[in-house]
Design a protein around this motif. Structure first.
Motif, PDB file in Angstrom:
ATOM      1  N   SER A 178       1.926  11.345  -1.270  1.00 15.59           N
ATOM      2  CA  SER A 178       3.120  11.141  -2.094  1.00 15.59           C
ATOM      3  C   SER A 178       4.159  12.203  -1.749  1.00 15.59           C
ATOM      4  CB  SER A 178       2.751  11.228  -3.581  1.00 15.59           C
ATOM      5  OG  SER A 178       3.912  11.177  -4.391  1.00 15.59           O
TER       6      SER A 178
ATOM      7  N   LEU B 208      -2.798  11.325  -2.536  1.00 16.10           N
ATOM      8  CA  LEU B 208      -3.054  10.137  -3.348  1.00 16.10           C
ATOM      9  C   LEU B 208      -4.442   9.592  -3.023  1.00 16.10           C
ATOM     10  CD1 LEU B 208       0.332   8.188  -3.024  1.00 16.10           C
ATOM     11  CD2 LEU B 208      -0.474   9.481  -4.999  1.00 16.10           C
ATOM     12  N   ARG B 209      -5.118   9.093  -4.016  1.00 12.20           N
ATOM     13  CA  ARG B 209      -6.420   8.427  -3.830  1.00 12.20           C
ATOM     14  C   ARG B 209      -7.415   9.307  -3.072  1.00 12.20           C
ATOM     15  NH1 ARG B 209      -4.903   2.882  -1.066  1.00 12.20           N
ATOM     16  NH2 ARG B 209      -4.170   4.405   0.449  1.00 12.20           N
ATOM     17  N   GLY B 210      -7.424  10.592  -3.405  1.00 11.53           N
ATOM     18  CA  GLY B 210      -8.378  11.481  -2.753  1.00 11.53           C
ATOM     19  C   GLY B 210      -8.130  11.653  -1.271  1.00 11.53           C
TER      20      GLY B 210
ATOM     21  N   THR C 192      -1.551   7.431   1.540  1.00 10.84           N
ATOM     22  CA  THR C 192      -2.421   8.487   1.009  1.00 10.84           C
ATOM     23  C   THR C 192      -1.670   9.753   0.631  1.00 10.84           C
ATOM     24  OG1 THR C 192      -2.861   9.346   3.230  1.00 10.84           O
ATOM     25  CG2 THR C 192      -4.372   7.668   2.377  1.00 10.84           C
TER      26      THR C 192
ATOM     27  N   ASP D  26       0.851  -1.183   0.000  1.00  8.80           N
ATOM     28  CA  ASP D  26       0.000   0.000   0.000  1.00  8.80           C
ATOM     29  C   ASP D  26       0.890   1.237   0.000  1.00  8.80           C
ATOM     30  OD1 ASP D  26      -1.929   1.895   0.295  1.00  8.80           O
ATOM     31  OD2 ASP D  26      -2.454   1.385   2.358  1.00  8.80           O
TER      32      ASP D  26
END
Length: 338
Positions: free
Chosen positions: A134, A193-195, A132, A129
């Motif tokens: 970066s 990342l990913r909202g 969230t 994983d």
């Protein structure tokens, strides 16, 4: 006789990439380790370029100033303990994104007492994983110098086991390495990342800022290398500048919305009235090429606006060619001039 070595030496003199010079063209046959490091530094000083700013949508960026020299990726490269992280395209020193993430994660674990909290697990992720947030490579703002640095072992015989005691009569063994000179301002950028929620970015930013000022970056931080500080006054000015820019953007957006709600003639009137004096004069000279709505709006302004009435009186006396051209447009759109 042409040999592969001769070809490499000939190419070595033409290399314009500091990163390539360090990673692929190091040669110690007739040159010392110090000489090769100096060659890399000279290549950097001559050819390195500032890395253009890059901030993905929704990202958070801040700047930090090196208050000491920094050694980053010292164990990398061909020269033993003389590597340095250079941007592969621009040649400027940089802190890889993985290292930036490691700094922030270390600070987070220090804060939590080495416990992996839900925040840490969510933000930094794990083996399967990416988290969230970066962490982009940190790069200097503008171009800053590299420096030749040295570590000097005075007891090589003792540390190698050849002497039983560390005495002061041993020959020193200086080891040179490149470092980023102090005073460089680095730009740090983290992106969602990913909202990812805004809170995750703020937490990651706080951990990273803490890491830079309390733990340092790169090698030899215990000896004072790689420590950063924040220019709070400059940050306050930058925050004010960004706030003012955002306010201007909102005001411009509101003006656009207000103009869009007007009739074509009213919208043209507002746009013409907003012109500076010189731009208004250029508009008048190009009046024949404007749309009928713009032409009618312009003539109406000459009749109703006090300053423009005076402008028209002056033009009729001093610029008869322009005045005649405006009269021709007025007749074409069937508008009367004052």
């Amino acid at each position: 006789m042409i040999t592969m070595l001769n070809e490499i030496v000939a190419q070595q003199q033409q290399v314009e990439s500091p990163s390539l010079r360090l990673q692929k063209f190091v040669r110690l046959e007739k040159n010392s380790k110090r000489g090769e490091i100096e060659a890399v530094i000279n290549c950097h000083n001559r050819y390195a370029k500032p890395v253009p700013p890059f901030a993905p949508p929704g990202s958070v960026t801040f700047e930090a100033v090196l208050e000491s020299r920094m050694i980053i990726n010292q164990s990398g490269g061909i020269l033993e303990n003389a590597g340095i992280s250079l941007h592969p395209f621009f040649g400027s020193p940089c802190i890889p994104g993985s290292a930036v993430k490691g700094l922030a994660r270390h600070a987070a674990f220090c804060e939590s007492g080495s416990a992996e909290t839900e925040d840490i697990k969510r933000i930094f992720g794990g083996a399967d994983d990416c988290g969230t947030v970066s962490f982009l490579p940190a790069v200097p703002k503008g171009k800053f110098a590299l420096a030749m640095d040295i570590t000097n072992c005075h007891h090589s015989g003792y540390y190698s086991g050849k002497l039983p005691d560390a005495t002061d009569n041993e020959q020193p063994n200086p080891q040179h390495f490149p470092a980023v000179e102090k005073g460089a301002t680095f730009r740090f950028t983290i992106a969602p990342l990913r909202g990812a929620p805004k809170d995750d970015l703020e937490k990651a930013k706080a951990w990273l800022r803490k890491a830079l000022t309390e733990h340092g970056a790169g090698a030899k931080t215990a000896a004072g290398y790689g420590w950063f500080w924040f220019d709070t006054e400059a940050e306050a000015h930058e925050a004010q500048r960004l706030a003012e820019a955002e306010q201007k953007r909102l005001e411009a957006e509101q003006r656009e919305q207000a103009l869009a709600a007007l009739s074509p003639i009213d919208r043209a009137t507002q746009e013409i009235l907003a012109l500076a004096q010189e731009s208004f004069a250029h508009f008048a000279k190009a009046l024949a090429a404007k749309t009928p709505d713009e032409q009618r709006a312009f003539i109406t302004i000459l009749k109703t606006n006090k300053d423009k009435k005076e402008w028209w009186k002056t033009k009729k006396k001093k610029d008869t060619a322009l005045a005649d051209a405006i009269r021709a447009v007025a007749a074409q759109v069937k508008e009367e001039l004052p």
